[in-house]
Design a protein around this motif. Structure first.
Motif, PDB file in Angstrom:
ATOM      1  N   GLY A 261       0.834  -1.199   0.000  1.00  0.00           N
ATOM      2  CA  GLY A 261       0.000   0.000   0.000  1.00  0.00           C
ATOM      3  C   GLY A 261       0.861   1.238   0.000  1.00  0.00           C
ATOM      4  O   GLY A 261       1.934   1.271  -0.604  1.00  0.00           O
TER       5      GLY A 261
ATOM      6  N   GLY B 158      -9.495  -4.546  -0.974  1.00  0.00           N
ATOM      7  CA  GLY B 158      -8.115  -4.988  -1.073  1.00  0.00           C
ATOM      8  C   GLY B 158      -7.895  -6.474  -1.121  1.00  0.00           C
ATOM      9  O   GLY B 158      -6.741  -6.932  -1.158  1.00  0.00           O
TER      10      GLY B 158
ATOM     11  N   GLY C 211      -8.666  -1.249  -4.551  1.00  0.00           N
ATOM     12  CA  GLY C 211      -7.268  -1.655  -4.566  1.00  0.00           C
ATOM     13  C   GLY C 211      -6.748  -2.181  -5.888  1.00  0.00           C
ATOM     14  O   GLY C 211      -5.613  -2.672  -5.950  1.00  0.00           O
TER      15      GLY C 211
ATOM     16  N   VAL D  61      -3.286  -1.471   1.517  1.00  0.00           N
ATOM     17  CA  VAL D  61      -4.432  -1.387   0.609  1.00  0.00           C
ATOM     18  C   VAL D  61      -4.773  -2.747   0.015  1.00  0.00           C
ATOM     19  O   VAL D  61      -5.941  -3.110  -0.126  1.00  0.00           O
ATOM     20  CB  VAL D  61      -4.152  -0.379  -0.526  1.00  0.00           C
ATOM     21  N   VAL D  62      -3.747  -3.516  -0.355  1.00  0.00           N
ATOM     22  CA  VAL D  62      -3.930  -4.830  -0.973  1.00  0.00           C
ATOM     23  C   VAL D  62      -3.421  -5.890  -0.002  1.00  0.00           C
ATOM     24  O   VAL D  62      -2.321  -5.770   0.554  1.00  0.00           O
ATOM     25  CB  VAL D  62      -3.167  -4.908  -2.308  1.00  0.00           C
TER      26      VAL D  62
END
Length: 230
Positions: free
Chosen positions: A14, A208, A43, A20-21
């Motif tokens: 991220g 994400g 994401g 984020v992922v």
């Protein structure tokens, strides 16, 4: 199919302290397309930046032809055959259309002529600054540049965004040709009809993470559409 050309597993990352992922994995074989779908802000673009080396992995691995790409810079990945067409800043605004197309080497009539014939707006504006094109025209320019390259793996982030439908259909045709030539495609998309035209596999993301994945033919359109909207 010729086996997995590109694969990734446990990809996490991220921006700054924000993840984020989380734990995303997938693969695409030579001669096929995998489309990454999902609502805005889940994401997908971050995933593409992690896969291309524009963001560092916090964990996970990315492989091209079985070779780990972890730690390689974007230009090193490009030399190995990974071509990336980003969603944001898809072209160099200060350069002309012609110079954008020639960034990776001299223009080749065999590769560029069919593309310029299909998208004549570019032919008409060769000397024009790319920054003066509309958003959709910049996406077409980025698409043409990417397709004209010879890399075996093409990553496209929202290629149809802002593009007129007739040109989206032309894009789909060139992507089918790329698959037939043995290239592998990983495509982030919001346009579900476009994605279904080209996809052999789909990955659906939310918050994400992967919430659905499989062969495109095995997942009905209503199910996919339900994940594309709040």
């Amino acid at each position: 199919m010729n086996g997995e050309l590109f694969s990734f597993a446990g990809v996490t990352g991220g921006y700054g302290a924000t993840t984020v992922v989380r734990g995303v994995g997938g693969a695409v074989e030579a001669g096929e397309a995998c489309c990454v779908l999902g609502r805005n802000g889940v994401g997908k673009t971050t995933l593409m930046r992690l896969l291309t080396g524009h963001l560092p992995l916090r964990s996970g691995t990315v492989r091209l032809d079985g070779r780990p790409l972890d730690g390689l810079a974007p230009d090193q990945r490009h030399r190995l055959g990974l071509v990336y067409c980003p969603q944001d800043r898809p072209v160099f605004d200060s350069l002309s259309v012609r110079d954008n197309l020639a960034l990776m080497g001299p223009m080749d009539a065999g590769r560029h002529a069919p593309l310029l014939a299909a998208f004549p707006i570019l032919e008409a504006r060769m000397a024009q600054s790319a920054g003066t094109l509309s958003g959709g025209e910049r996406k077409i320019l980025s698409f043409v540049r990417g397709i004209a390259e010879t890399g075996r793996l093409l990553l496209l982030d929202e290629p149809s965004e802002g593009v007129q439908q007739e040109n989206v259909e032309r894009m789909a045709g060139f992507l089918r040709e790329a698959k037939a030539a043995g290239r592998a495609l990983l495509v982030v998309e919001q346009n579900l009809s476009f994605a279904r035209e080209i996809a052999d596999r789909v990955i659906v993301m939310d918050r994400g993470e992967i919430v659905l994945a499989g062969a495109a033919a095995d997942i009905d359109e209503d199910t996919l559409a339900a994940h594309m909207h709040v």
